[in-house]
Structure formats: C-alpha cells, structure tokens
Design an enzyme around this catalytic site. Structure first.
Site, mmCIF file in Angstrom:
data_model
loop_
_atom_site.group_PDB
_atom_site.id
_atom_site.type_symbol
_atom_site.label_atom_id
_atom_site.label_comp_id
_atom_site.label_asym_id
_atom_site.label_seq_id
_atom_site.Cartn_x
_atom_site.Cartn_y
_atom_site.Cartn_z
ATOM 1 N N LEU A 183 -5.242 -7.315 -6.182
ATOM 2 C CA LEU A 183 -4.882 -8.462 -7.017
ATOM 3 C C LEU A 183 -6.022 -9.401 -7.403
ATOM 4 C CD1 LEU A 183 -1.390 -9.336 -5.507
ATOM 5 C CD2 LEU A 183 -1.922 -8.045 -7.583
ATOM 6 N N GLU A 217 4.958 6.026 -9.944
ATOM 7 C CA GLU A 217 3.599 5.848 -9.405
ATOM 8 C C GLU A 217 3.334 6.845 -8.288
ATOM 9 O OE1 GLU A 217 2.720 1.178 -10.248
ATOM 10 O OE2 GLU A 217 3.574 1.659 -8.314
ATOM 11 N N HIS A 233 -1.164 0.456 -13.319
ATOM 12 C CA HIS A 233 -0.460 -0.735 -13.780
ATOM 13 C C HIS A 233 1.016 -0.386 -13.962
ATOM 14 C CE1 HIS A 233 -0.205 -4.712 -15.541
ATOM 15 N NE2 HIS A 233 0.644 -4.195 -16.403
ATOM 16 N N GLY A 289 0.783 -1.232 0.000
ATOM 17 C CA GLY A 289 0.000 0.000 0.000
ATOM 18 C C GLY A 289 0.810 1.275 0.000
HETATM 19 C C1 GRF Z 1 2.193 -1.137 -7.840
HETATM 20 O O1 GRF Z 1 3.364 -1.354 -8.566
HETATM 21 C C2 GRF Z 1 1.011 -1.051 -8.761
HETATM 22 O O2 GRF Z 1 1.311 -0.584 -10.016
HETATM 23 C C3 GRF Z 1 0.582 -2.471 -8.873
HETATM 24 O O3 GRF Z 1 0.789 -3.006 -7.593
HETATM 25 C C4 GRF Z 1 1.855 -2.309 -6.955
HETATM 26 C C5 GRF Z 1 1.374 -1.911 -5.602
HETATM 27 O O4 GRF Z 1 2.396 -1.381 -4.815
HETATM 28 N N1 GRF Z 1 -0.734 -2.575 -9.422
HETATM 29 P P1 GRF Z 1 2.081 -0.752 -3.408
HETATM 30 O O5 GRF Z 1 1.304 -1.787 -2.595
HETATM 31 O O6 GRF Z 1 1.287 0.491 -3.617
HETATM 32 O O7 GRF Z 1 3.408 -0.468 -2.779
#
Ligand code: GRF
Length: 185
Positions: A84, A173, A103, A12
């Site tokens: 997921l 991200e 993604h 997260g």
């Molecule tokens: C991220 O890389 C996102 O793109 C993918 O899952 C990962 C989640 O990372 N869908 P986090 O739990 O936010 O650290």
C-alpha cells in the site's frame, strides 16, 4: 533460477498462493517477503513456507533501505501483492520492467490514488457496473499506469455487496496471479 521478492502490507492471501505455486519450482524461488507492517499476517504466511521476511518503515523505504536489501539478496523480480505504500522512483528504476502489481479492478477503471482494497469494490458497486475483474501490470512511476500484462473479468450482480465483489475478485487473483508471474519470468 529467478529470485523473487514479494511486497505486501496486509493479509497476503495472494502472497501465499504465489509461495505455494513456486514451492518446488525450478524457474523461480521466493527469496523474500517484505512488509511495511511488522504485524502483517503475510509475515506469518511466509514463516510457514520458510521464506525469509524483512520489515521496514515508510521513512526507511523512502531512504532506500528496501532497495539495498533487494540488491543484497540479488532479487530479479519484485511482486507487489497488496502493497500500500508508494514505491520510490529510485526503486522502480532499479527494476525496469521487472516489477509487477495486481490491481483488483479492470484498469484503467478504478485506478489511481485512493483506489485500493474495499474502496475499489465500493466504487464498482456505486457505479452499478455489471462486471469487474483483476489487472496484472508492470509498475512504472505513475501508479496503476504501467503496461497491462493480463486482465480477467467476473460478473457483478445487482444483489452483490462490495464484500461479495471482493471475494469474486480475490478468487480471480488467486487463480491467475502465480501463473501470470511465471509467464513473465
Ligand atoms: C488484493 O485484492 C490486491 O489486488 C490488492 O490488495 C489485495 C491484497 O489481498 N492490491 P491479499 O493481502 O493478497 O489477501
């Protein structure tokens, strides 16, 4: 004021950036963090921000348990941040163009079934690509095929390991996801 729910299955770190970003916002409030994993670290992060949490099993998700909760909380937008499980069609239909996913690659490359987390970065490395990136897109009934809202790229060096690629992508991200969400509201 829009109410947002974040769905996440793991650490997260994106969810945390989003909660931080909207902490004092007048546009949006993170009303809920929901997870299919009772021990996901994202739930700890939510507590830190005093955001209510909600957990559910795969079966409960398929039976509409989460949808009921989102409706009861009057959620406007659903944010998938490392979630997921497959989202049931009924839930997607309940949030037309109001569900967004991140993604960790430049879709349409490295999308679809099995393409999540480390699998994506390993595939980028194996293909010898010189760039990768992040895609933020709306969610429709076909995984990773909804309308693309935003993409940003980063270079991949020959010496980069899949873990190095993952951290470059994570940085993108964290940098962009919150403000792209804000621009959608
Ligand atoms: C991220 O890389 C996102 O793109 C993918 O899952 C990962 C989640 O990372 N869908 P986090 O739990 O936010 O650290």
């Amino acid at each position: 004021m829009k109410s947002l729910a974040i769905l996440a299955s793991g650490s997260g770190s994106n969810a945390e950036k989003i909660m931080e970003y909207f902490k004092n916002s007048e546009k949006a409030k993170i009303a809920l963090v929901a997870s299919n994993k009772a021990d996901a670290f994202v739930l700890e992060r939510a507590k830190k921000f005093e955001v209510p949490t909600f957990t559910f099993s795969k079966k409960e998700l398929e039976e509409g348990f989460l949808l009921k909760k989102l409706q009861a909380e009057k959620i406007d937008w659903v944010i998938l941040a490392g979630f997921l499980l497959k989202i049931p069609a009924e839930l997607i239909r309940a949030f037309p163009d109001q569900m967004v996913n991140i993604h960790p690659a430049l879709l349409p490359k490295y999308g679809g079934k099995g393409m999540y987390g480390a699998h994506v970065h390993e595939a980028v490395k194996a293909a010898g690509d010189t760039e990768t990136g992040v895609t933020i897109h709306l969610v429709n009934e076909h995984y990773d095929e909804g309308k693309i809202i935003f993409q940003a790229a980063t270079s991949v060096e020959e010496s980069d390991s899949p873990e190095d690629i993952a951290s470059k992508v994570h940085a993108l991200e964290h940098r962009y996801f919150p403000e792209v969400i804000e621009s959608l509201l």
